[in-house]
Design a protein around this motif. Structure first.
Motif, PDB file in Angstrom:
ATOM      1  N   LYS A   8      -4.775  64.131  63.222  1.00 29.08           N
ATOM      2  CA  LYS A   8      -5.213  62.956  63.952  1.00 29.08           C
ATOM      3  C   LYS A   8      -6.654  62.648  63.564  1.00 29.08           C
ATOM      4  O   LYS A   8      -7.574  63.335  63.989  1.00 29.08           O
ATOM      5  N   PRO A   9      -6.870  61.651  62.717  1.00 28.63           N
ATOM      6  CA  PRO A   9      -8.236  61.344  62.292  1.00 28.63           C
ATOM      7  C   PRO A   9      -9.107  61.016  63.484  1.00 28.63           C
ATOM      8  O   PRO A   9      -8.666  60.400  64.451  1.00 28.63           O
ATOM      9  N   SER A  10     -10.369  61.449  63.410  1.00 27.79           N
ATOM     10  CA  SER A  10     -11.272  61.199  64.524  1.00 27.79           C
ATOM     11  C   SER A  10     -12.422  60.332  64.060  1.00 27.79           C
ATOM     12  O   SER A  10     -13.112  60.647  63.108  1.00 27.79           O
ATOM     13  N   GLU A  37     -16.043  58.729  50.346  1.00 26.46           N
ATOM     14  CA  GLU A  37     -14.587  58.607  50.338  1.00 26.46           C
ATOM     15  C   GLU A  37     -13.954  59.059  49.029  1.00 26.46           C
ATOM     16  O   GLU A  37     -12.836  59.565  49.028  1.00 26.46           O
ATOM     17  N   ARG A  38     -14.658  58.902  47.923  1.00 26.24           N
ATOM     18  CA  ARG A  38     -14.084  59.312  46.644  1.00 26.24           C
ATOM     19  C   ARG A  38     -13.959  60.831  46.538  1.00 26.24           C
ATOM     20  O   ARG A  38     -13.266  61.344  45.659  1.00 26.24           O
ATOM     21  N   LEU A  39     -14.621  61.551  47.450  1.00 26.21           N
ATOM     22  CA  LEU A  39     -14.592  63.009  47.426  1.00 26.21           C
ATOM     23  C   LEU A  39     -13.642  63.596  48.459  1.00 26.21           C
ATOM     24  O   LEU A  39     -13.504  64.819  48.544  1.00 26.21           O
ATOM     25  N   LEU A  40     -12.992  62.739  49.248  1.00 20.79           N
ATOM     26  CA  LEU A  40     -12.071  63.196  50.285  1.00 20.79           C
ATOM     27  C   LEU A  40     -10.631  63.068  49.803  1.00 20.79           C
ATOM     28  O   LEU A  40     -10.295  62.155  49.048  1.00 20.79           O
ATOM     29  N   PRO A  41      -9.752  63.968  50.227  1.00 24.24           N
ATOM     30  CA  PRO A  41      -8.345  63.868  49.814  1.00 24.24           C
ATOM     31  C   PRO A  41      -7.698  62.606  50.359  1.00 24.24           C
ATOM     32  O   PRO A  41      -8.123  62.049  51.369  1.00 24.24           O
ATOM     33  N   SER A  42      -6.659  62.162  49.689  1.00 24.23           N
ATOM     34  CA  SER A  42      -5.940  60.971  50.120  1.00 24.23           C
ATOM     35  C   SER A  42      -5.373  61.169  51.528  1.00 24.23           C
ATOM     36  O   SER A  42      -4.872  62.248  51.858  1.00 24.23           O
ATOM     37  N   PRO A  43      -5.419  60.137  52.375  1.00 23.55           N
ATOM     38  CA  PRO A  43      -4.866  60.262  53.732  1.00 23.55           C
ATOM     39  C   PRO A  43      -3.359  60.461  53.763  1.00 23.55           C
ATOM     40  O   PRO A  43      -2.813  60.848  54.798  1.00 23.55           O
ATOM     41  N   VAL A  44      -2.669  60.206  52.658  1.00 21.85           N
ATOM     42  CA  VAL A  44      -1.219  60.435  52.643  1.00 21.85           C
ATOM     43  C   VAL A  44      -0.897  61.916  52.470  1.00 21.85           C
ATOM     44  O   VAL A  44       0.262  62.316  52.612  1.00 21.85           O
ATOM     45  N   LEU A  45      -1.910  62.718  52.171  1.00 22.14           N
ATOM     46  CA  LEU A  45      -1.737  64.162  52.017  1.00 22.14           C
ATOM     47  C   LEU A  45      -2.373  64.853  53.213  1.00 22.14           C
ATOM     48  O   LEU A  45      -3.547  64.638  53.505  1.00 22.14           O
ATOM     49  N   ARG A  46      -1.620  65.693  53.907  1.00 22.99           N
ATOM     50  CA  ARG A  46      -2.139  66.306  55.127  1.00 22.99           C
ATOM     51  C   ARG A  46      -1.550  67.698  55.310  1.00 22.99           C
ATOM     52  O   ARG A  46      -0.412  67.970  54.900  1.00 22.99           O
ATOM     53  N   PHE A  48      -2.173  72.709  46.709  1.00 20.34           N
ATOM     54  CA  PHE A  48      -1.507  72.755  48.010  1.00 20.34           C
ATOM     55  C   PHE A  48      -0.925  74.151  48.219  1.00 20.34           C
ATOM     56  O   PHE A  48      -0.144  74.630  47.395  1.00 20.34           O
ATOM     57  N   ALA A  49      -1.297  74.801  49.312  1.00 11.18           N
ATOM     58  CA  ALA A  49      -0.737  76.107  49.659  1.00 11.18           C
ATOM     59  C   ALA A  49       0.345  75.914  50.711  1.00 11.18           C
ATOM     60  O   ALA A  49       0.161  75.169  51.685  1.00 11.18           O
ATOM     61  N   LEU A  50       1.480  76.591  50.510  1.00  7.98           N
ATOM     62  CA  LEU A  50       2.651  76.415  51.362  1.00  7.98           C
ATOM     63  C   LEU A  50       2.966  77.686  52.139  1.00  7.98           C
ATOM     64  O   LEU A  50       2.776  78.801  51.642  1.00  7.98           O
ATOM     65  N   THR A  51       3.473  77.503  53.343  1.00  9.20           N
ATOM     66  CA  THR A  51       4.043  78.638  54.051  1.00  9.20           C
ATOM     67  C   THR A  51       5.358  79.017  53.376  1.00  9.20           C
ATOM     68  O   THR A  51       5.892  78.280  52.543  1.00  9.20           O
ATOM     69  N   SER A  52       5.902  80.149  53.750  1.00  5.27           N
ATOM     70  CA  SER A  52       7.122  80.648  53.119  1.00  5.27           C
ATOM     71  C   SER A  52       8.359  79.953  53.695  1.00  5.27           C
ATOM     72  O   SER A  52       8.278  79.255  54.720  1.00  5.27           O
ATOM     73  N   PRO A  53       9.521  80.159  53.077  1.00  6.73           N
ATOM     74  CA  PRO A  53      10.762  79.616  53.650  1.00  6.73           C
ATOM     75  C   PRO A  53      11.078  80.164  55.041  1.00  6.73           C
ATOM     76  O   PRO A  53      11.870  79.555  55.773  1.00  6.73           O
ATOM     77  N   LEU A  54      10.465  81.280  55.418  1.00  4.77           N
ATOM     78  CA  LEU A  54      10.686  81.821  56.761  1.00  4.77           C
ATOM     79  C   LEU A  54      10.182  80.861  57.834  1.00  4.77           C
ATOM     80  O   LEU A  54      10.645  80.907  58.979  1.00  4.77           O
ATOM     81  N   THR A  55       9.215  80.016  57.482  1.00  5.08           N
ATOM     82  CA  THR A  55       8.735  78.977  58.404  1.00  5.08           C
ATOM     83  C   THR A  55       8.897  77.593  57.772  1.00  5.08           C
ATOM     84  O   THR A  55       8.133  76.675  58.049  1.00  5.08           O
ATOM     85  N   GLU A  56       9.855  77.471  56.894  1.00  2.22           N
ATOM     86  CA  GLU A  56      10.335  76.182  56.387  1.00  2.22           C
ATOM     87  C   GLU A  56       9.370  75.467  55.452  1.00  2.22           C
ATOM     88  O   GLU A  56       9.468  74.255  55.259  1.00  2.22           O
ATOM     89  N   SER A  57       8.441  76.188  54.847  1.00  3.40           N
ATOM     90  CA  SER A  57       7.619  75.665  53.748  1.00  3.40           C
ATOM     91  C   SER A  57       6.825  74.410  54.123  1.00  3.40           C
ATOM     92  O   SER A  57       7.126  73.296  53.693  1.00  3.40           O
ATOM     93  N   TYR A  58       5.787  74.622  54.906  1.00  5.73           N
ATOM     94  CA  TYR A  58       4.852  73.556  55.261  1.00  5.73           C
ATOM     95  C   TYR A  58       3.525  73.746  54.519  1.00  5.73           C
ATOM     96  O   TYR A  58       3.140  74.872  54.195  1.00  5.73           O
ATOM     97  N   VAL A  59       2.821  72.649  54.289  1.00  2.00           N
ATOM     98  CA  VAL A  59       1.499  72.708  53.666  1.00  2.00           C
ATOM     99  C   VAL A  59       0.489  73.206  54.699  1.00  2.00           C
ATOM    100  O   VAL A  59       0.328  72.587  55.751  1.00  2.00           O
ATOM    101  N   TYR A  60      -0.190  74.321  54.407  1.00  3.16           N
ATOM    102  CA  TYR A  60      -1.211  74.797  55.341  1.00  3.16           C
ATOM    103  C   TYR A  60      -2.628  74.698  54.773  1.00  3.16           C
ATOM    104  O   TYR A  60      -3.608  74.878  55.502  1.00  3.16           O
ATOM    105  N   SER A  61      -2.755  74.391  53.499  1.00  2.00           N
ATOM    106  CA  SER A  61      -4.085  74.258  52.906  1.00  2.00           C
ATOM    107  C   SER A  61      -4.043  73.213  51.798  1.00  2.00           C
ATOM    108  O   SER A  61      -3.104  73.189  50.993  1.00  2.00           O
ATOM    109  N   ILE A  62      -5.065  72.350  51.778  1.00  2.00           N
ATOM    110  CA  ILE A  62      -5.228  71.367  50.708  1.00  2.00           C
ATOM    111  C   ILE A  62      -6.634  71.510  50.146  1.00  2.00           C
ATOM    112  O   ILE A  62      -7.617  71.489  50.893  1.00  2.00           O
ATOM    113  N   VAL A  63      -6.723  71.666  48.833  1.00  2.00           N
ATOM    114  CA  VAL A  63      -8.012  71.724  48.153  1.00  2.00           C
ATOM    115  C   VAL A  63      -8.068  70.549  47.176  1.00  2.00           C
ATOM    116  O   VAL A  63      -7.174  70.393  46.336  1.00  2.00           O
TER     117      VAL A  63
END
Length: 255
Positions: free
Chosen positions: A26-28, A38-47, A112-127
Motif C-alpha cells: 500500500k503506497p504511502s 523515480e528512475r531509481l525506484l522499482p516499477s510499481p507493477v512489481l511488488r 526477485f527472491a521467491l519463497t518455496s513451493p511449500l508456501t506457494e512461491s511468492y516474491v519476498y524480496s526485490i532488488v
C-alpha cells in the motif's frame, strides 16, 4: 520523527539474501510524478507479495527483451540433519533479469527472491539496480529529498565520499514504524543464514517480528565515484513472507 542511525554491523545483514502471500503493498503518501528519484525506484507493477505466476506474466509482458537467469536452493537447507530425498530437492529461489539501455547509457537489473513451493512461491524480496556508464544518476540532494518526500527521515543510513544509504521500516499495513532504528535493529542478525537454523530459532525470529511490528523494509544504496552517483541499488523486503516460508522449510522432510 527522531533519526536513529543503525549500527554499521547491523546494516551489513540487510544485504544478505534472506530466505503465504502478504497483503498487496500500500503506497504511502505518493509525491508528485517525475521526481529524479523515480528512475531509481522499482516499477510499481512489481511488488513483494505477488505470486510467481503473476511475476512471470509481468516479465513476459513488460520485460520481454531482458536477459534472464535463475538460481535454485535446497528445500531444506539445514546441515547435519537426516532428511528425506524430497527435502534435499531444489526449488527456484531467484529470478534475475538484465538489460543494457544504450540510448541512456544505463545498465538495469532486477533480482526477485521467491519463497518455496511449500508456501506457494511468492516474491519476498526485490532488488533493483541502475548503473550509469557515463553520467551522474542523481544528485545527493535530489536523492535525499526524494526519499524524504515519500517516507520522512530514514531509520538508518550512512554518508561518505564513496557511498550513501538510507533505510526505512514499515508495519504490516505499510505504515512507517516509529522509532524503527532501534526497534527493528535486532531483525538483521536474527535473519542471518536463517534457513540453516533450528525450528525453535526460526520460530523465535517470527515472534520477534510480531513483537516489533517490523514487517517490511526499503533500503536505498548509492555508489559514488569522483563525486558522481554511478550506481543505485534499491531493496524491498517482506520479512514476514520469508519467515513463514523458512518455518516450513526447516521442518520439512525430517527423519
Amino acid at each position: 520523527m527522531p533519526r536513529a542511525i543503525l549500527p554499521a554491523f547491523v546494516l551489513f545483514f540487510l544485504l544478505s539474501v534472506m530466505s503465504a502471500g502478504s497483503e498487496p503493498e500500500k503506497p504511502s503518501g505518493t509525491p508528485p510524478a517525475q521526481q529524479p528519484i523515480e528512475r531509481l525506484l522499482p516499477s510499481p507493477v512489481l511488488r513483494v507479495g505477488m505470486p510467481r505466476q503473476e511475476l512471470e506474466e509481468v516479465i513476459r509482458s513488460s520485460y520481454p527483451n531482458w536477459e534472464r537467469s535463475e538460481k535454485k536452493r535446497v528445500l531444506n537447507n539445514r546441515k547435519d540433519m537426516s532428511l528425506s530425498p524430497e527435502a534435499r530437492s531444489a526449488y527456484l529461489q531467484t529470478i534475475s533479469i538484465y538489460r543494457e539501455d544504450k540510448e541512456q547509457n544505463l545498465i538495469l537489473r532486477y533480482r526477485f527472491a521467491l519463497t518455496s513451493p511449500l508456501t506457494e512461491s511468492y516474491v519476498y524480496s526485490i532488488v533493483y539496480r541502475v548503473e550509469a556508464n557515463t553520467s551522474n544518476l542523481i544528485s545527493i540532494d535530489d536523492w535525499a529529498n526524494g526519499l524524504h518526500s515519500r517516507w520522512g527521515d530514514e531509520h538508518g543510513g550512512t554518508r561518505s565520499d564513496a557511498k550513501a544509504r538510507a533505510t526505512y521500516f514499515f508495519d504490516a499495513e505499510w505504515r512507517v514504524v516509529e522509532n524503527a532504528g532501534n526497534k527493528c535493529a535486532p531483525i538483521y542478525p536474527a535473519f542471518y543464514r536463517l534457513d540453516e537454523k533450528t525450528i525453535g530459532e526460526v520460530a523465535a525470529v517470527s515472534s520477534l517480528l510480531d513483537a516489533t511490528g517490523c514487517t517490511f523494509s526499503r533500503d536505498s544504496i548509492l555508489k559514488i565515484k569522483e563525486g558522481a552517483v554511478v550506481q543505485s541499488t534499491f531493496y524491498t523486503v517482506d520479512f514476514r513472507l520469508q519467515v513463514n516460508d523458512v518455518l516450513k522449510r526447516v521442518a520439512f522432510g525430517l527423519q
